[in-house]
Design an enzyme around this catalytic site. Sequence first.
Site, PDB file in Angstrom:
ATOM      1  CB  SER A  13      47.865  46.927  29.752  1.00  0.00           C
ATOM      2  OG  SER A  13      46.839  45.984  29.979  1.00  0.00           O
TER       3      SER A  13
ATOM      4  CG  ASN B  54      45.021  44.369  38.689  1.00  0.00           C
ATOM      5  OD1 ASN B  54      44.205  45.005  39.357  1.00  0.00           O
ATOM      6  ND2 ASN B  54      45.171  44.572  37.380  1.00  0.00           N
TER       7      ASN B  54
ATOM      8  CE1 TYR C  20      34.959  41.049  38.535  1.00  0.00           C
ATOM      9  CE2 TYR C  20      33.464  41.840  40.233  1.00  0.00           C
ATOM     10  CZ  TYR C  20      34.662  41.935  39.556  1.00  0.00           C
ATOM     11  OH  TYR C  20      35.568  42.911  39.909  1.00  0.00           O
TER      12      TYR C  20
ATOM     13  CB  ILE D 262      38.135  51.556  41.192  1.00  0.00           C
ATOM     14  CG1 ILE D 262      38.136  50.675  42.458  1.00  0.00           C
ATOM     15  CG2 ILE D 262      39.411  52.383  41.064  1.00  0.00           C
ATOM     16  CD1 ILE D 262      38.179  51.381  43.771  1.00  0.00           C
TER      17      ILE D 262
ATOM     18  CE  LYS E 290      37.511  40.147  40.934  1.00  0.00           C
ATOM     19  NZ  LYS E 290      38.962  40.261  40.723  1.00  0.00           N
TER      20      LYS E 290
HETATM   21  P1  NDP Z   1      40.290  46.898  33.547  1.00  0.00           P
HETATM   22  O1  NDP Z   1      39.217  46.227  32.757  1.00  0.00           O
HETATM   23  O2  NDP Z   1      40.448  48.372  33.447  1.00  0.00           O
HETATM   24  O3  NDP Z   1      41.719  46.192  33.247  1.00  0.00           O
HETATM   25  C1  NDP Z   1      41.837  44.806  33.279  1.00  0.00           C
HETATM   26  C2  NDP Z   1      43.278  44.402  33.129  1.00  0.00           C
HETATM   27  O4  NDP Z   1      43.354  42.969  33.149  1.00  0.00           O
HETATM   28  C3  NDP Z   1      43.890  44.840  31.821  1.00  0.00           C
HETATM   29  O5  NDP Z   1      45.252  45.140  32.034  1.00  0.00           O
HETATM   30  C4  NDP Z   1      43.750  43.598  30.937  1.00  0.00           C
HETATM   31  O6  NDP Z   1      44.713  43.513  29.883  1.00  0.00           O
HETATM   32  C5  NDP Z   1      43.994  42.513  31.967  1.00  0.00           C
HETATM   33  N1  NDP Z   1      43.456  41.210  31.556  1.00  0.00           N
HETATM   34  C6  NDP Z   1      42.174  40.914  31.256  1.00  0.00           C
HETATM   35  N2  NDP Z   1      42.072  39.608  30.924  1.00  0.00           N
HETATM   36  C7  NDP Z   1      43.321  39.078  31.015  1.00  0.00           C
HETATM   37  C8  NDP Z   1      43.883  37.809  30.772  1.00  0.00           C
HETATM   38  N3  NDP Z   1      43.136  36.773  30.373  1.00  0.00           N
HETATM   39  N4  NDP Z   1      45.212  37.644  30.936  1.00  0.00           N
HETATM   40  C9  NDP Z   1      45.982  38.676  31.340  1.00  0.00           C
HETATM   41  N5  NDP Z   1      45.512  39.910  31.601  1.00  0.00           N
HETATM   42  C10 NDP Z   1      44.201  40.107  31.426  1.00  0.00           C
HETATM   43  O7  NDP Z   1      40.025  46.446  35.063  1.00  0.00           O
HETATM   44  P2  NDP Z   1      40.164  47.257  36.454  1.00  0.00           P
HETATM   45  O8  NDP Z   1      41.447  47.968  36.492  1.00  0.00           O
HETATM   46  O9  NDP Z   1      38.909  47.985  36.704  1.00  0.00           O
HETATM   47  O10 NDP Z   1      40.188  46.013  37.476  1.00  0.00           O
HETATM   48  C11 NDP Z   1      41.389  45.429  37.931  1.00  0.00           C
HETATM   49  C12 NDP Z   1      41.036  44.405  38.998  1.00  0.00           C
HETATM   50  O11 NDP Z   1      40.307  45.037  40.035  1.00  0.00           O
HETATM   51  C13 NDP Z   1      40.150  43.272  38.481  1.00  0.00           C
HETATM   52  O12 NDP Z   1      40.519  42.055  39.102  1.00  0.00           O
HETATM   53  C14 NDP Z   1      38.753  43.692  38.933  1.00  0.00           C
HETATM   54  O13 NDP Z   1      37.917  42.591  39.084  1.00  0.00           O
HETATM   55  C15 NDP Z   1      39.078  44.367  40.259  1.00  0.00           C
HETATM   56  N6  NDP Z   1      38.067  45.303  40.705  1.00  0.00           N
HETATM   57  C16 NDP Z   1      37.762  46.441  39.975  1.00  0.00           C
HETATM   58  C17 NDP Z   1      36.794  47.311  40.448  1.00  0.00           C
HETATM   59  C18 NDP Z   1      36.432  48.563  39.728  1.00  0.00           C
HETATM   60  O14 NDP Z   1      35.546  49.277  40.220  1.00  0.00           O
HETATM   61  N7  NDP Z   1      37.066  48.909  38.615  1.00  0.00           N
HETATM   62  C19 NDP Z   1      36.071  47.058  41.693  1.00  0.00           C
HETATM   63  C20 NDP Z   1      36.474  45.859  42.364  1.00  0.00           C
HETATM   64  C21 NDP Z   1      37.429  45.027  41.879  1.00  0.00           C
HETATM   65  P3  NDP Z   1      44.451  44.219  28.428  1.00  0.00           P
HETATM   66  O15 NDP Z   1      44.563  45.698  28.678  1.00  0.00           O
HETATM   67  O16 NDP Z   1      45.551  43.722  27.559  1.00  0.00           O
HETATM   68  O17 NDP Z   1      43.091  43.808  28.000  1.00  0.00           O
END
Ligand code: NDP
Length: 248
Positions: free
Chosen positions: A15, A91, A156, A189, A160
């Site tokens: 999302s 993800n 975290y 990111i 990971k």
């Molecule tokens: P965001 O916080 O922007 O988005 C997180 C997403 O995960 C949302 O779609 C959220 O849904 C969903 N989510 C959270 N909790 C749950 C749950 N319990 N069940 C189902 N869905 C869930 O995160 P990012 O896009 O930044 O990160 C995505 C992935 O990449 C993660 O695993 C993160 O650890 C990893 N990552 C990110 C980095 C970064 O710099 N951004 C760096 C390294 C890794 P909703 O919108 O409904 O809340």
Amino acid sequence: MKRFDQKVCIVTGGSRGIGEAIVRRLVTEGATVYATYNSNKERAEAIAQELRGNGGVVTFMQVDVSDENQVKGLIDAVVAETKRIDVLVNNAGITKDGLLMRMSEQDWDSVMDTNLKSVFFTTKSVMRQMMSQRSGRIINITSVVGITGNAGQANYTASKAGLIGFTKSVAKELASRNILVNCIAPGYIATEMTDKLTEEQRNEFLKVIPLKRPALPEEVAASVAFFVSDDASYITGQTLCVDGGMVM
Ligand code: NDP
């Protein structure tokens, strides 16, 4: 004919941020995508509507990935509808940062459950279908801090790093069925997750990134598309860092 026509893909946490970019990329390349969100229903529906308007095939479902029954419900629904699952992208992830000294059990558990236990649930739920197809791709989104460690993120980084070990073990277990399991480790990111960083933390990150900028979520989605594609047919158990050279 598009590259991922006929491919049924599941993406957790589609999302926003990186997950949204992955959903957009896979749908644009022709895949049928089932994506999950946790609470952001309006945003998920808006993305789905836009992609469908352009001819894409995508369904969003509300699933808390840390709840085994909800995960099973998702996988059963996809199999009932499509009779196959080609790709699982794990993800969804959260942070609950704080120094270990002050970290509560609740903050430890919620991060481990959402980031790591969820992947145990989703992988276990899709493997039977993928084994019977004798094909499948599982892509786990870890993080460079799962490799390097990071002060203030013991929960975290443990989740990971756990994902990387899990990926290698499952890659070994499933290789004989032609199911390839890999990790992508993003660096810094630009998403809502990193919007939470202070100016100081942001600058500290930029100092150690040779490319001197954060990545766009689309740059992570591009490497997911690679792992989904035929070009990645001989790669399993690996972790690809998409980090502008941060870890080398
Ligand atoms: P965001 O916080 O922007 O988005 C997180 C997403 O995960 C949302 O779609 C959220 O849904 C969903 N989510 C959270 N909790 C749950 C749950 N319990 N069940 C189902 N869905 C869930 O995160 P990012 O896009 O930044 O990160 C995505 C992935 O990449 C993660 O695993 C993160 O650890 C990893 N990552 C990110 C980095 C970064 O710099 N951004 C760096 C390294 C890794 P909703 O919108 O409904 O809340």
